[in-house]
Design an enzyme around this catalytic site. Structure first.
Site, PDB file in Angstrom:
ATOM      1  N   ASP A   1       0.810  -1.228   0.000  1.00 44.00           N
ATOM      2  CA  ASP A   1       0.000   0.000   0.000  1.00 44.00           C
ATOM      3  C   ASP A   1       0.837   1.269   0.000  1.00 44.00           C
ATOM      4  O   ASP A   1       0.438   2.304   0.547  1.00 44.00           O
ATOM      5  CB  ASP A   1      -0.965   0.012   1.210  1.00 44.00           C
ATOM      6  CG  ASP A   1      -1.896  -1.178   1.193  1.00 44.00           C
ATOM      7  OD1 ASP A   1      -2.269  -1.623   0.097  1.00 44.00           O
ATOM      8  OD2 ASP A   1      -2.237  -1.682   2.290  1.00 44.00           O
TER       9      ASP A   1
ATOM     10  N   LYS B   1       1.798   2.289  -4.983  1.00 42.80           N
ATOM     11  CA  LYS B   1       2.373   1.760  -6.242  1.00 42.80           C
ATOM     12  C   LYS B   1       1.450   2.015  -7.423  1.00 42.80           C
ATOM     13  O   LYS B   1       1.899   2.360  -8.513  1.00 42.80           O
ATOM     14  CB  LYS B   1       2.642   0.245  -6.111  1.00 42.80           C
ATOM     15  CG  LYS B   1       3.601  -0.125  -5.001  1.00 42.80           C
ATOM     16  CD  LYS B   1       3.708  -1.625  -4.830  1.00 42.80           C
ATOM     17  CE  LYS B   1       2.454  -2.309  -4.347  1.00 42.80           C
ATOM     18  NZ  LYS B   1       2.021  -1.979  -2.973  1.00 42.80           N
TER      19      LYS B   1
ATOM     20  N   GLY C   1      -4.620  -4.235  -3.847  1.00 47.49           N
ATOM     21  CA  GLY C   1      -5.586  -3.175  -4.156  1.00 47.49           C
ATOM     22  C   GLY C   1      -4.775  -1.965  -4.528  1.00 47.49           C
ATOM     23  O   GLY C   1      -4.148  -1.346  -3.663  1.00 47.49           O
ATOM     24  N   HIS C   2      -4.706  -1.661  -5.810  1.00 51.26           N
ATOM     25  CA  HIS C   2      -3.884  -0.545  -6.304  1.00 51.26           C
ATOM     26  C   HIS C   2      -4.801   0.565  -6.792  1.00 51.26           C
ATOM     27  O   HIS C   2      -5.559   0.391  -7.744  1.00 51.26           O
ATOM     28  CB  HIS C   2      -2.970  -1.024  -7.444  1.00 51.26           C
ATOM     29  CG  HIS C   2      -1.965  -2.057  -7.004  1.00 51.26           C
ATOM     30  ND1 HIS C   2      -1.082  -2.662  -7.856  1.00 51.26           N
ATOM     31  CD2 HIS C   2      -1.719  -2.581  -5.776  1.00 51.26           C
ATOM     32  CE1 HIS C   2      -0.331  -3.503  -7.172  1.00 51.26           C
ATOM     33  NE2 HIS C   2      -0.700  -3.482  -5.913  1.00 51.26           N
TER      34      HIS C   2
ATOM     35  N   GLN D   1       1.943  -5.970  -3.312  1.00 50.43           N
ATOM     36  CA  GLN D   1       2.407  -6.067  -1.918  1.00 50.43           C
ATOM     37  C   GLN D   1       3.713  -5.272  -1.758  1.00 50.43           C
ATOM     38  O   GLN D   1       3.875  -4.259  -2.407  1.00 50.43           O
ATOM     39  CB  GLN D   1       2.575  -7.537  -1.489  1.00 50.43           C
ATOM     40  CG  GLN D   1       1.262  -8.295  -1.323  1.00 50.43           C
ATOM     41  CD  GLN D   1       0.650  -8.753  -2.624  1.00 50.43           C
ATOM     42  OE1 GLN D   1       1.305  -9.393  -3.422  1.00 50.43           O
ATOM     43  NE2 GLN D   1      -0.614  -8.464  -2.843  1.00 50.43           N
TER      44      GLN D   1
END
Ligand code: GDP
Ligand code: IMO
Ligand code: MG
Length: 421
Positions: free
Chosen positions: A13, A16, A40-41, A220
């Site tokens: 988080d 990225k 979750g990007h 990650q």
């Protein structure tokens, strides 16, 4: 620019997604190489927020090719939902632009169920570890298997024999999974994703040989890496830059540089040691200002001061050429900002991150350096010269401690809230 990996330097988080989106315009192909829909990007474009779980964050750029590599574990239902959601926003997701590796392993319903029942570390419950475990155990089902009913039936038969005996014998309240139900559901997914499926390893290598530029998107972060992170409080893949080689089928000689992303502070979701974690009040203060809630699960993220010991370790093992610092604006209101430059453990000073021994990391006391805050809104700043001197000093100190230059500073979630150095 040349073939580049973007890697998280903390526990995920780091921002990225935003950085991939910002960099993508200089590349032809964007490749996700590991993880699954535990990621979750988030990308914010024209006031619209997109959260990517399996599809690379470059897809918002028209004409860029996005590849889901062999190292990714794919939940086909989640992937189809992601494609659908993008189409609703008029984003083109044709099979010219999205490629899915035939060798990617699938996340099956029993993986999610086992993850839910067995979790001891606070996983995202997406079945990630179970899917990678089956891959290593050579009983995984791959994307290519969805394209042939007989192969899928046979593989499922072998797999379900073992899983169902586990479910019914150990988890007695569970009646087990129906082969027919899963097969029919997954054959349907196979029909829907068939057109995206190719040999991505050959594709990426041929495109590189033609001179196309590839951006590899890590999910990650380094400290969640199964080999180099804070085991067992890690994910089940290799987010480090080296993971791009196995997860995309590309030789290290074809990757030219690595960019590392770190927040201006630290967050972590799930269990595990976190030496610089803040007290309740300041933790909440940063969580609210930084909107630190999981992009996948919505869980509140634990917040802490920037831990240079971890970042320096991550910078080293990824051999990063430059640093991206995100979310600097979140620190705008603070009088004083701390940076952890080392740890105390049993009277001794530690400057190397004890990544292989989570128990040591649980016992250490952070050694802090304190810097003055800038106490003003920097979210509109577009140029280094316009940053307040205290913010410059904070960034300079990070650069000095990590011994790597900074190439980008992010002061807000939007594309234009990015300072290039
Ligand atoms: P990722 O998993 O590394 O892509 O990061 P996430 O998307 O899970 O979390 C980063 C969050 O911070 C997202 O909500 C982004 O929109 C947001 N974000 C990214 N960069 C910045 C920044 O510089 N400032 C602020 N305030 N928010 C940012
Ligand atoms: P992005 O790509 C932050 C964490 C989980 C848990 C551990 C194992 O958005 O940075 P898993 O479901 O992978 O078996 O969970 O890893 N985790 C993440 N934390 N960002 C992520 O992804 C994460 N993906 C997994 O919270 O502690
Ligand atoms: Mg995330």
């Amino acid at each position: 620019m040349t073939n580049t990996v973007v890697v998280g330097l903390q526990w995920g988080d780091e921002g990225k997604g935003k950085i991939i989106d910002v960099l993508a315009r200089d590349f032809d192909i964007i490749v996700r190489y590991q993880g699954g829909n535990n990621a979750g990007h988030t990308v914010l474009v024209n006031k619209k927020e997109f959260v990517f779980h399996t599809i690379p964050s470059g897809i918002l750029h028209p004409k860029k090719i996005c590849v889901i590599g062999n190292g990714v574990v794919v939940n086909p239902q989640a992937l189809l939902e992601e494609i659908e959601a993008l189409r609703k926003e008029d984003i083109e997701v044709s099979n010219d632009l999205l490629k899915l590796s035939e060798s990617s392993h699938l996340i099956m319903p029993y993986h999610r169920e086992l993850d839910r029942i067995k979790d001891r570390i606070g996983t995202t419950k997406r079945g990630i570890g179970e899917a990678y475990a089956d891959k290593a155990n050579r009983v995984g089902i791959r994307v290519v298997d969805l394209l042939d009913k007989e192969t899928l039936t046979e593989k499922l038969r072998v797999c379900l024999k073992e899983k169902n005996s586990l479910f019914t014998n150990i988890y007695k309240q569970h009646e087990g999974f129906s082969l027919k139900k899963i097969r029919d559901e997954y054959i349907r997914y196979g029909e829907l994703i068939r057109s995206y499926v190719i040999d991505t390893t050959i594709f990426i290598n041929e495109e590189i040989d033609k001179g196309k530029k590839v951006l590899f998107e890590g999910a990650q972060g380094t400290l969640l890496d199964i080999d180099h992170g804070t085991y067992p409080y890690v994910t089940s893949s290799n987010p480090i830059a080296g993971g791009a080689c196995t997860g995309a089928g590309v030789s290290p000689t074809k990757i030219h540089r690595v960019i590392g992303v770190t927040k201006a502070y630290t967050t972590r979701v799930g269990k595990g040691p976190f030496p610089t974690e803040l007290s309740k009040r300041l933790n909440e203060c940063i969580r609210i200002k930084g909107r630190e809630y999981g992009a996948t699960t919505g869980r509140p993220r634990r917040c802490g001061w920037l831990d240079i010991v971890g970042v320096r370790f991550a910078a080293k093992i990824n051999a990063i050429e430059s640093l991206v610092i995100t979310k600097l604006d979140v620190l705008d209101d603070l009088d004083k900002i701390k940076i952890c430059i080392g740890y105390k453990h049993n009277g001794a000073t530690i400057i190397h991150f004890p990544h292989s021994t989570s128990s040591i990391l649980e016992e250490v006391q952070p050694i802090y350096e304190e810097l003055p805050g800038w106490k003003m809104d920097i979210s509109h700043v577009k140029d280094w010269v316009d940053l307040p001197k205290e913010a410059k000093r904070y960034l300079e100190r990070i650069k000095e401690l990590v011994e790597v230059p900074i190439c980008l500073v992010s002061v807000g979630p939007r594309r234009d809230q990015t300072i290039r150095l």
